[in-house]
Design a protein around this motif. Structure first.
Motif, PDB file in Angstrom:
ATOM      1  N   GLY A 193       0.720  -1.101  -0.033  1.00  0.00           N
ATOM      2  CA  GLY A 193      -0.043   0.119   0.019  1.00  0.00           C
ATOM      3  C   GLY A 193       1.018   1.114   0.069  1.00  0.00           C
ATOM      4  N   GLU A 194       0.330   2.463   0.751  1.00  0.00           N
ATOM      5  CA  GLU A 194       0.974   3.566   0.659  1.00  0.00           C
ATOM      6  C   GLU A 194       0.853   4.021   2.158  1.00  0.00           C
ATOM      7  N   TRP A 195       2.001   4.985   2.372  1.00  0.00           N
ATOM      8  CA  TRP A 195       2.168   5.952   3.607  1.00  0.00           C
ATOM      9  C   TRP A 195       1.776   7.287   3.168  1.00  0.00           C
ATOM     10  N   GLN A 196       0.906   7.837   4.123  1.00  0.00           N
ATOM     11  CA  GLN A 196       0.723   9.176   3.914  1.00  0.00           C
ATOM     12  C   GLN A 196       1.807  10.084   4.337  1.00  0.00           C
ATOM     13  N   THR A 197       2.278  11.239   3.845  1.00  0.00           N
ATOM     14  CA  THR A 197       2.959  12.166   4.248  1.00  0.00           C
ATOM     15  C   THR A 197       2.594  13.643   3.819  1.00  0.00           C
ATOM     16  N   PRO A 198       3.122  14.810   4.279  1.00  0.00           N
ATOM     17  CA  PRO A 198       2.663  16.086   3.831  1.00  0.00           C
ATOM     18  C   PRO A 198       3.172  16.193   2.371  1.00  0.00           C
ATOM     19  N   CYS A 199       4.419  15.659   2.171  1.00  0.00           N
ATOM     20  CA  CYS A 199       4.836  15.550   0.566  1.00  0.00           C
ATOM     21  C   CYS A 199       4.254  14.705  -0.407  1.00  0.00           C
ATOM     22  N   GLY A 200       3.263  13.814   0.089  1.00  0.00           N
ATOM     23  CA  GLY A 200       2.659  12.986  -1.022  1.00  0.00           C
ATOM     24  C   GLY A 200       2.964  11.662  -0.322  1.00  0.00           C
ATOM     25  N   ASP A 201       2.106  10.580  -1.002  1.00  0.00           N
ATOM     26  CA  ASP A 201       2.224   9.200  -0.645  1.00  0.00           C
ATOM     27  C   ASP A 201       3.371   8.534  -0.894  1.00  0.00           C
ATOM     28  N   VAL A 202       3.727   7.593   0.050  1.00  0.00           N
ATOM     29  CA  VAL A 202       5.034   6.804  -0.321  1.00  0.00           C
ATOM     30  C   VAL A 202       4.478   5.431  -0.529  1.00  0.00           C
ATOM     31  N   THR A 203       4.995   4.758  -1.577  1.00  0.00           N
ATOM     32  CA  THR A 203       4.472   3.446  -1.899  1.00  0.00           C
ATOM     33  C   THR A 203       5.517   2.329  -1.167  1.00  0.00           C
ATOM     34  N   VAL A 204       4.724   1.516  -0.766  1.00  0.00           N
ATOM     35  CA  VAL A 204       5.461   0.146  -0.196  1.00  0.00           C
ATOM     36  C   VAL A 204       5.860  -0.819  -1.408  1.00  0.00           C
ATOM     37  N   ASN A 205       7.106  -1.277  -1.132  1.00  0.00           N
ATOM     38  CA  ASN A 205       7.680  -2.041  -2.355  1.00  0.00           C
ATOM     39  C   ASN A 205       7.284  -3.556  -2.072  1.00  0.00           C
ATOM     40  N   LYS A 206       6.070  -3.823  -2.449  1.00  0.00           N
ATOM     41  CA  LYS A 206       5.458  -5.152  -2.204  1.00  0.00           C
ATOM     42  C   LYS A 206       6.272  -6.355  -2.673  1.00  0.00           C
ATOM     43  N   ASP A 207       6.756  -6.283  -3.914  1.00  0.00           N
ATOM     44  CA  ASP A 207       7.781  -7.160  -4.233  1.00  0.00           C
ATOM     45  C   ASP A 207       9.078  -7.676  -3.334  1.00  0.00           C
ATOM     46  N   THR A 208       9.587  -6.639  -2.788  1.00  0.00           N
ATOM     47  CA  THR A 208      10.570  -6.856  -1.930  1.00  0.00           C
ATOM     48  C   THR A 208      10.029  -7.357  -0.534  1.00  0.00           C
ATOM     49  N   VAL A 209       8.951  -6.800   0.029  1.00  0.00           N
ATOM     50  CA  VAL A 209       8.268  -7.406   1.323  1.00  0.00           C
ATOM     51  C   VAL A 209       8.044  -8.646   0.927  1.00  0.00           C
ATOM     52  N   ASP A 210       7.342  -9.142  -0.168  1.00  0.00           N
ATOM     53  CA  ASP A 210       7.017 -10.717  -0.343  1.00  0.00           C
ATOM     54  C   ASP A 210       8.489 -11.702  -0.343  1.00  0.00           C
ATOM     55  N   LEU A 211       9.482 -10.937  -1.151  1.00  0.00           N
ATOM     56  CA  LEU A 211      10.809 -11.770  -1.037  1.00  0.00           C
ATOM     57  C   LEU A 211      11.395 -12.081   0.534  1.00  0.00           C
ATOM     58  N   LEU A 212      11.083 -10.958   1.206  1.00  0.00           N
ATOM     59  CA  LEU A 212      11.717 -10.956   2.419  1.00  0.00           C
ATOM     60  C   LEU A 212      10.976 -11.940   3.503  1.00  0.00           C
ATOM     61  N   VAL A 213       9.663 -11.813   3.345  1.00  0.00           N
ATOM     62  CA  VAL A 213       8.842 -12.568   4.437  1.00  0.00           C
ATOM     63  C   VAL A 213       8.799 -14.049   3.653  1.00  0.00           C
ATOM     64  N   GLU A 214       8.799 -14.472   2.714  1.00  0.00           N
ATOM     65  CA  GLU A 214       8.978 -15.716   2.107  1.00  0.00           C
ATOM     66  C   GLU A 214       9.953 -16.607   2.446  1.00  0.00           C
ATOM     67  N   LYS A 215      11.517 -15.775   2.518  1.00  0.00           N
ATOM     68  CA  LYS A 215      12.426 -16.340   2.716  1.00  0.00           C
ATOM     69  C   LYS A 215      13.078 -16.238   4.039  1.00  0.00           C
ATOM     70  N   SER A 216      11.940 -15.738   5.001  1.00  0.00           N
ATOM     71  CA  SER A 216      12.619 -15.533   6.573  1.00  0.00           C
ATOM     72  C   SER A 216      11.826 -16.359   7.528  1.00  0.00           C
ATOM     73  N   VAL A 217      12.208 -16.588   8.635  1.00  0.00           N
ATOM     74  CA  VAL A 217      11.256 -17.432   9.515  1.00  0.00           C
ATOM     75  C   VAL A 217      10.954 -16.113  10.594  1.00  0.00           C
ATOM     76  N   ILE A 218      11.642 -15.280  10.587  1.00  0.00           N
ATOM     77  CA  ILE A 218      11.342 -14.151  11.559  1.00  0.00           C
ATOM     78  C   ILE A 218      10.700 -13.041  11.249  1.00  0.00           C
ATOM     79  N   LEU A 219      10.875 -12.540  10.033  1.00  0.00           N
ATOM     80  CA  LEU A 219      10.079 -11.358   9.433  1.00  0.00           C
ATOM     81  C   LEU A 219       8.747 -11.724   8.971  1.00  0.00           C
ATOM     82  N   LYS A 220       7.831 -10.981   9.550  1.00  0.00           N
ATOM     83  CA  LYS A 220       6.312 -11.376   9.283  1.00  0.00           C
ATOM     84  C   LYS A 220       5.630  -9.971   8.612  1.00  0.00           C
ATOM     85  N   ARG A 221       4.725 -10.436   7.756  1.00  0.00           N
ATOM     86  CA  ARG A 221       3.852  -9.400   7.493  1.00  0.00           C
ATOM     87  C   ARG A 221       2.830  -9.055   8.558  1.00  0.00           C
TER      88      ARG A 221
END
Length: 264
Positions: free
Chosen positions: A85-113
């Motif tokens: 998704g996105e995070w709100q800031t006064p300078c405009g929304d910032v997009t979450v890099n879902k592809d990197t999130v998915d790679l991290l979580v799928e390859k880790s036993v400790i990082l969780k969505r």
């Protein structure tokens, strides 16, 4: 998923113009090739200048940013990755890099969505308006960290390293240093911690923080970052600035310490 700003107007200004004026007012003489930035997350009146000077001193902030910060609320997972998704800031929304999130979580036993750890947490949010203003096209992987052992910090670093080692990322680590002691004591304790960071010594930092009771809220994310620095074979470390809240508050008896450090 849209993560609304929760400390806007409290920790930092609500308007783009005010953010712009604040960031533009902080002059820097330094330009450093850095992959890791350690910056404070208090209200801008207290630590914003140190944060801005540090981030503005990076020669090139990459589009892809890994954000690591402490979990002050105690909510959610121990190592919580905001999923999409996105995070709100006064300078405009910032997009979450879902592809990197998915790679991290799928390859880790400790990082969780997890979103719960992020809902009321300020440690990452306060840095986003600065980063967004400095580089408009950023995307982020927001990660908050609760209490971890040294071995867990190493494992988190290894999981992140495996994903970013062949890519272009800037790692921004959020921490304040010693809390609510005199400026004299805080300067002493902060110096002990900063020396370990400058030596890229994650074990030494972790140990001395607990041995000397240094109330450094971001000890776990910074330890992770130092392990990452080793894995990435980074050895150029620069202390941009150390400061305390006394400069703004005038109270030298109960201060918080801040530091801006770059590793490249």
């Amino acid at each position: 998923m849209h993560r609304k700003a929760v400390v806007e107007g409290v920790f930092y200004p609500k308007s783009f113009k005010a953010i712009k004026n604040f960031v533009d007012s902080c002059n820097v003489k330094l330009q450093v090739e850095a992959k890791i930035a350690i910056v404070p997350h208090a209200g801008y009146i207290y630590s914003g200048e140190t944060a801005v000077k540090t981030l503005k001193s990076i020669n090139k902030i990459e589009k892809n940013i890994i954000l690591l910060g402490p979990n002050h609320t105690g909510l959610g997972e121990k190592v919580a990755v905001f999923p999409e998704g996105e995070w709100q800031t006064p300078c405009g929304d910032v997009t979450v890099n879902k592809d990197t999130v998915d790679l991290l979580v799928e390859k880790s036993v400790i990082l969780k969505r997890d979103t719960m750890a992020h809902i009321q947490e300020h440690s990452l949010e306060v840095l986003l308006p600065i980063l967004k203003y400095l580089k408009d096209d950023i995307n982020i992987v927001p990660i908050t960290v609760s209490h971890l052992t040294k071995n867990e910090c190493f494992n988190v670093a290894k999981d992140i390293y495996e994903i970013i080692k062949d890519g272009s990322f800037t790692i921004v680590v959020s921490t304040d240093f010693n809390h609510f002691e005199s400026e004299e004591v805080t300067n002493y304790k902060d110096k002990l911690a900063i020396e370990k960071i400058l030596d890229i010594d994650p074990e030494g930092l972790y140990n001395i923080v607990f041995e000397k009771r240094i109330s450094m809220c971001g000890i776990f994310p910074v330890t992770i970052a130092l392990y990452l620095a080793r894995m990435l074979k980074l050895n150029n470390v620069k202390l941009v600035e150390h400061s305390t809240s006394a400069k703004a508050s005038g109270d030298y008896h109960r201060v918080v310490g801040y530091a801006g450090i770059l590793i490249g």
